[in-house]
Design a protein around this motif. Structure first.
Motif, short mmCIF file in Angstrom:
data_model
loop_
_atom_site.label_atom_id
_atom_site.label_comp_id
_atom_site.label_asym_id
_atom_site.label_seq_id
_atom_site.Cartn_x
_atom_site.Cartn_y
_atom_site.Cartn_z
N PHE A 79 33.46 10.38 -8.30
CA PHE A 79 32.84 10.00 -9.57
C PHE A 79 33.94 9.78 -10.62
O PHE A 79 34.07 10.57 -11.56
CB PHE A 79 31.86 11.08 -10.03
N PRO A 80 34.73 8.72 -10.48
CA PRO A 80 35.84 8.48 -11.41
C PRO A 80 35.36 8.10 -12.80
O PRO A 80 34.35 7.40 -12.95
CB PRO A 80 36.60 7.34 -10.75
N ALA A 81 36.08 8.57 -13.80
CA ALA A 81 35.67 8.34 -15.19
C ALA A 81 35.61 6.85 -15.53
O ALA A 81 34.70 6.40 -16.22
CB ALA A 81 36.61 9.07 -16.14
N ALA A 82 36.58 6.08 -15.04
CA ALA A 82 36.62 4.65 -15.38
C ALA A 82 35.35 3.94 -14.93
O ALA A 82 34.77 3.14 -15.68
CB ALA A 82 37.84 4.00 -14.73
N GLY A 83 34.90 4.22 -13.72
CA GLY A 83 33.70 3.58 -13.22
C GLY A 83 32.45 4.01 -13.97
O GLY A 83 31.59 3.19 -14.31
N TYR A 84 32.35 5.29 -14.28
CA TYR A 84 31.13 5.78 -14.90
C TYR A 84 31.09 5.52 -16.40
O TYR A 84 30.00 5.48 -16.99
CB TYR A 84 30.92 7.26 -14.56
N MET A 85 32.24 5.33 -17.04
CA MET A 85 32.22 4.85 -18.42
C MET A 85 31.66 3.42 -18.46
O MET A 85 30.93 3.05 -19.38
CB MET A 85 33.62 4.89 -19.00
N SER A 86 32.00 2.63 -17.45
CA SER A 86 31.46 1.27 -17.36
C SER A 86 29.95 1.32 -17.15
O SER A 86 29.19 0.51 -17.71
CB SER A 86 32.12 0.51 -16.21
N LEU A 87 29.49 2.26 -16.34
CA LEU A 87 28.05 2.42 -16.10
C LEU A 87 27.34 2.81 -17.39
O LEU A 87 26.25 2.29 -17.69
CB LEU A 87 27.81 3.47 -15.02
N MET A 88 27.93 3.71 -18.16
CA MET A 88 27.34 4.12 -19.42
C MET A 88 27.20 2.92 -20.36
O MET A 88 26.16 2.73 -21.00
CB MET A 88 28.20 5.20 -20.09
N LEU A 89 28.26 2.13 -20.44
CA LEU A 89 28.26 0.97 -21.33
C LEU A 89 27.19 -0.04 -20.92
O LEU A 89 26.41 -0.52 -21.75
CB LEU A 89 29.64 0.32 -21.32
N ALA A 90 27.14 -0.35 -19.62
CA ALA A 90 26.17 -1.34 -19.14
C ALA A 90 24.74 -0.85 -19.33
O ALA A 90 23.87 -1.59 -19.83
CB ALA A 90 26.43 -1.64 -17.67
N ALA A 91 24.46 0.38 -18.94
CA ALA A 91 23.09 0.91 -19.05
C ALA A 91 22.65 0.99 -20.50
O ALA A 91 21.52 0.61 -20.85
CB ALA A 91 23.01 2.28 -18.39
N GLY A 92 23.53 1.47 -21.37
CA GLY A 92 23.17 1.59 -22.78
C GLY A 92 22.90 0.25 -23.42
O GLY A 92 21.91 0.09 -24.16
N CYS A 93 23.74 -0.74 -23.14
CA CYS A 93 23.56 -2.06 -23.75
C CYS A 93 22.33 -2.78 -23.21
O CYS A 93 21.59 -3.42 -23.96
CB CYS A 93 24.82 -2.90 -23.53
N VAL A 94 22.09 -2.68 -21.90
CA VAL A 94 20.89 -3.31 -21.33
C VAL A 94 19.63 -2.63 -21.89
O VAL A 94 18.63 -3.30 -22.18
CB VAL A 94 20.92 -3.23 -19.79
N GLY A 95 19.68 -1.31 -22.04
CA GLY A 95 18.55 -0.62 -22.63
C GLY A 95 18.27 -1.09 -24.05
O GLY A 95 17.12 -1.29 -24.44
N ALA A 96 19.34 -1.31 -24.83
CA ALA A 96 19.18 -1.79 -26.20
C ALA A 96 18.57 -3.18 -26.22
O ALA A 96 17.65 -3.47 -27.00
CB ALA A 96 20.53 -1.78 -26.92
N VAL A 97 19.06 -4.07 -25.35
CA VAL A 97 18.57 -5.45 -25.31
C VAL A 97 17.11 -5.49 -24.83
O VAL A 97 16.34 -6.37 -25.23
CB VAL A 97 19.47 -6.32 -24.41
N THR A 98 16.73 -4.55 -23.99
CA THR A 98 15.34 -4.49 -23.53
C THR A 98 14.39 -4.34 -24.71
O THR A 98 13.27 -4.88 -24.70
CB THR A 98 15.15 -3.30 -22.57
N ALA A 99 14.83 -3.62 -25.74
CA ALA A 99 14.00 -3.45 -26.92
C ALA A 99 14.16 -4.59 -27.91
O ALA A 99 13.18 -5.09 -28.46
CB ALA A 99 14.34 -2.13 -27.61
N THR A 100 15.40 -5.03 -28.14
CA THR A 100 15.65 -6.02 -29.20
C THR A 100 15.36 -7.45 -28.77
O THR A 100 15.20 -8.32 -29.63
CB THR A 100 17.11 -5.94 -29.65
N GLY A 101 15.31 -7.71 -27.47
CA GLY A 101 15.11 -9.08 -27.00
C GLY A 101 13.83 -9.71 -27.54
O GLY A 101 13.82 -10.88 -27.94
N GLU A 102 12.76 -8.93 -27.59
CA GLU A 102 11.48 -9.47 -28.08
C GLU A 102 11.51 -9.70 -29.59
O GLU A 102 10.82 -10.59 -30.10
CB GLU A 102 10.34 -8.54 -27.70
#
Length: 281
Positions: A79-102
């Motif tokens: 569970f390397p930090a570099a990979g999971y920081m990328s996961l945090m960024l992607a999940a957080g941003c997609v979650g935000a767009v899920t709400a703001t897209g509409e």
């Protein structure tokens, strides 16, 4: 003279929550960017685990006998930090767009006309977001663990899920994705602007913890309640000792870390549920 009786007004059946969930699933599945994002983040996280494991595999002959025997890097490589920081960024941003897209497309007006209960719409989006990213997080965590330990087993340094802390680290890494996605979703409903919501989510997840040091207790306690700090604590396979100068003075407990995992997404979605009922579209 008989008075014609008009037909009684037909009242449409109430919208079921299951129908809302199905509709939100269709929305997110129909976006081409969703599949590309999920595929890319999966490759990045697993690739980071492969790179970390290969580095220790190649450097293994130069390690001290104690390090070769204990191989403390095995769980970190999974569970390397570099990979999971990328996961945090992607999940957080997609979650935000899920709400703001509409809000950006104006579709939110159609949605609220069809479903006046705005809180139910938020709840449905939260259910779909949590389910999708839980599956992604679990798949990525399981694959990164399996691949990294397969590589390290060539040096007899691989571990199994029976290793102390391995299951906890796997579960924490799997849940990291839905935690960040729900946080982003909540911020998206609060801000209602895609770019601003994505920047705010990124700042909250990755930048805000840097403002708090671990030298003073009050500052360390705040930092320990951040999502990334909680994840790092939950993926540790050792017990911190304050005699070690390399270890932060005020390390969070496991309970604190799990509380942080639950607090951030719950607070963000709950606040969004309250505000969407009070604000105009």
């Amino acid at each position: 003279m008989a008075v014609p009786v008009g037909r009684p007004a037909v009242t449409p059946p109430p919208v079921r929550f299951a129908d809302l969930v199905a509709a939100e699933w269709i929305k997110i599945r129909s976006l081409r960017s969703t599949s590309w994002t999920l595929a890319l983040v999966t490759l990045v996280v697993i690739g980071a685990a492969v790179a970390a494991a290969m580095a220790d595999y190649n450097n293994f002959p130069g390690y001290s006998p104690e390090t070769q025997r204990e191989h403390p890097f095995s769980l970190h490589d999974a569970f390397p930090a570099a990979g999971y920081m990328s996961l945090m960024l992607a999940a957080g941003c997609v979650g935000a767009v899920t709400a703001t897209g509409e809000y950006g497309s104006g579709l939110i007006r159609t949605t609220t006309v069809a479903v006046p209960a705005r809180g139910a719409v938020v709840a449905a989006k939260a259910v779909v977001t949590a389910a999708l990213w839980t599956v992604v997080g679990l798949s990525v965590a399981a694959c990164s663990f399996a691949v990294s330990q397969t590589i390290l087993s060539g040096r007899d340094a691989g571990i199994t899920l029976g290793h102390p802390g391995a299951v906890r680290a796997l579960v924490a890494s799997a849940l990291l994705a839905p935690v960040c996605a729900l946080l982003g979703l909540g911020l998206g409903f609060l801000i209602r602007h895609s770019a601003t919501a994505m920047v705010t989510t990124t700042f909250t997840l990755l930048m805000l913890p840097m403002f708090f040091s671990t030298e003073k207790r009050w500052s360390a306690e705040v930092r320990n309640m951040m999502v990334d700090s909680a994840w790092q604590r939950l993926t540790m396979d050792w017990v911190p000792s304050q005699a070690d100068s390399l270890i932060p003075l005020h390390t969070a407990t496991l309970t604190q870390s799990w509380v942080a995992y639950a607090l951030w997404p719950t607070a963000a979605v709950a606040l969004a549920l309250v505000l969407v009922r009070r604000r105009d579209v």
